[in-house]
Design a protein around this motif. Structure first.
Motif, PDB file in Angstrom:
ATOM      1  N   ARG A  99       0.835  -1.211   0.000  1.00 45.33           N
ATOM      2  CA  ARG A  99       0.000   0.000   0.000  1.00 45.33           C
ATOM      3  C   ARG A  99       0.865   1.255   0.000  1.00 45.33           C
ATOM      4  NH1 ARG A  99      -3.950  -2.880   4.308  1.00 45.33           N
ATOM      5  NH2 ARG A  99      -5.047  -4.123   2.746  1.00 45.33           N
ATOM      6  N   VAL A 100       1.917   1.243   0.770  1.00 42.65           N
ATOM      7  CA  VAL A 100       2.836   2.391   0.787  1.00 42.65           C
ATOM      8  C   VAL A 100       3.517   2.538  -0.571  1.00 42.65           C
ATOM      9  CG1 VAL A 100       4.986   3.275   1.804  1.00 42.65           C
ATOM     10  CG2 VAL A 100       3.193   2.338   3.288  1.00 42.65           C
ATOM     11  N   TYR A 149       3.605   5.650  -3.075  1.00 39.83           N
ATOM     12  CA  TYR A 149       4.881   6.251  -3.480  1.00 39.83           C
ATOM     13  C   TYR A 149       4.945   6.390  -4.997  1.00 39.83           C
ATOM     14  CZ  TYR A 149       9.638   6.228  -5.177  1.00 39.83           C
ATOM     15  OH  TYR A 149      10.760   6.496  -5.903  1.00 39.83           O
ATOM     16  N   SER A 150       4.568   5.349  -5.707  1.00 39.58           N
ATOM     17  CA  SER A 150       4.621   5.370  -7.163  1.00 39.58           C
ATOM     18  C   SER A 150       3.735   6.480  -7.732  1.00 39.58           C
ATOM     19  CB  SER A 150       4.208   4.001  -7.711  1.00 39.58           C
ATOM     20  OG  SER A 150       4.391   3.957  -9.096  1.00 39.58           O
ATOM     21  N   PRO A 155      12.570   7.974   0.480  1.00 43.01           N
ATOM     22  CA  PRO A 155      12.616   8.657   1.783  1.00 43.01           C
ATOM     23  C   PRO A 155      12.027  10.069   1.737  1.00 43.01           C
ATOM     24  CG  PRO A 155      14.726   7.626   1.319  1.00 43.01           C
ATOM     25  CD  PRO A 155      13.902   7.536   0.066  1.00 43.01           C
ATOM     26  N   VAL A 156      12.144  10.747   0.595  1.00 40.07           N
ATOM     27  CA  VAL A 156      11.558  12.088   0.466  1.00 40.07           C
ATOM     28  C   VAL A 156      10.036  11.972   0.480  1.00 40.07           C
ATOM     29  CG1 VAL A 156      11.387  14.141  -1.004  1.00 40.07           C
ATOM     30  CG2 VAL A 156      13.591  12.962  -0.749  1.00 40.07           C
ATOM     31  N   PHE A 157       9.508  10.961  -0.193  1.00 43.49           N
ATOM     32  CA  PHE A 157       8.073  10.702  -0.149  1.00 43.49           C
ATOM     33  C   PHE A 157       7.624  10.502   1.290  1.00 43.49           C
ATOM     34  CE2 PHE A 157       5.112   7.021   0.195  1.00 43.49           C
ATOM     35  CZ  PHE A 157       3.939   7.675  -0.128  1.00 43.49           C
ATOM     36  N   LEU A 158       8.344   9.674   2.039  1.00 38.95           N
ATOM     37  CA  LEU A 158       7.964   9.384   3.419  1.00 38.95           C
ATOM     38  C   LEU A 158       8.026  10.649   4.284  1.00 38.95           C
ATOM     39  CD1 LEU A 158       9.681   5.937   4.002  1.00 38.95           C
ATOM     40  CD2 LEU A 158       7.249   6.390   3.589  1.00 38.95           C
TER      41      LEU A 158
END
Length: 180
Positions: A19-20, A24-25, A170-173
């Motif tokens: 799901r993450v 992210y995609s 990591p930038v997405f997170l």
């Protein structure tokens, strides 16, 4: 008791991870497409030395592959005989279509149970060969495939004197942490 709790945590993390990754995609695609909207159309369409000939064709290939795997996940025929279309959509058409399919993948991942995640699905490759993969592996492939081709496009952006957006996980997170 401990083993059952441990197993439930592992299974929940598997579906959480997919799901993450679908989120992210979608996020990375949005960032890339937003940057591409600022370029002249001639740059997006220009024929270059790359596997698919242009930024637009590369992104169209990723989109077609998304449609193919969506059909596999739905156990439907996709109707494609190639991983690219003869008629290439315009950039605005492709942008809209990619956003729509990204939303589909996020929603699909959100409904995936642990049992469905590990369910093996038979399908036929575009070249006619047969295959079998789990639904989870199919989703991992879709996410990784788009990441791979966003890398192609990032290189092409450097070639036209533009800097690609930061699309690292990591930038997405940090910037858009998913709440699941």
């Amino acid at each position: 008791m401990f083993y059952t709790q441990f197993l439930m945590q592992v299974l929940m993390s598997v579906t959480r991870n997919i799901r993450v990754l679908t989120r992210y995609s979608a996020w990375a695609n949005l960032r890339l497409f937003d940057l591409l909207k600022t370029l002249p159309a001639a740059e997006v369409n220009a024929i270059r030395k790359t596997g698919f000939g242009s930024i637009l064709n590369t992104l169209n290939h990723s989109y077609v592959v998304d449609l193919i795997w969506k059909a596999h996940l739905e156990s439907k025929l996709h109707g494609f005989t190639s991983r690219i279309t003869e008629l290439v959509p315009t950039f605005p058409e492709l942008c809209s279509a990619q956003t729509e399919i990204d939303v589909w993948y996020v929603n699909y991942a959100d409904t995936l149970s642990e049992q469905m995640h590990d369910e093996a699905v038979a399908f036929n490759f575009v070249d006619g060969g047969s295959g079998i993969m789990t639904r989870g592996d199919m989703l991992l492939h879709v996410v990784n495939h788009k990441t791979y081709h966003r890398g192609y496009v990032a290189d092409l952006l450097y070639q036209v004197g533009s800097r690609p957006p930061v699309m690292d996980f990591p930038v997405f997170l940090r910037e858009d942490p998913p709440t699941l």
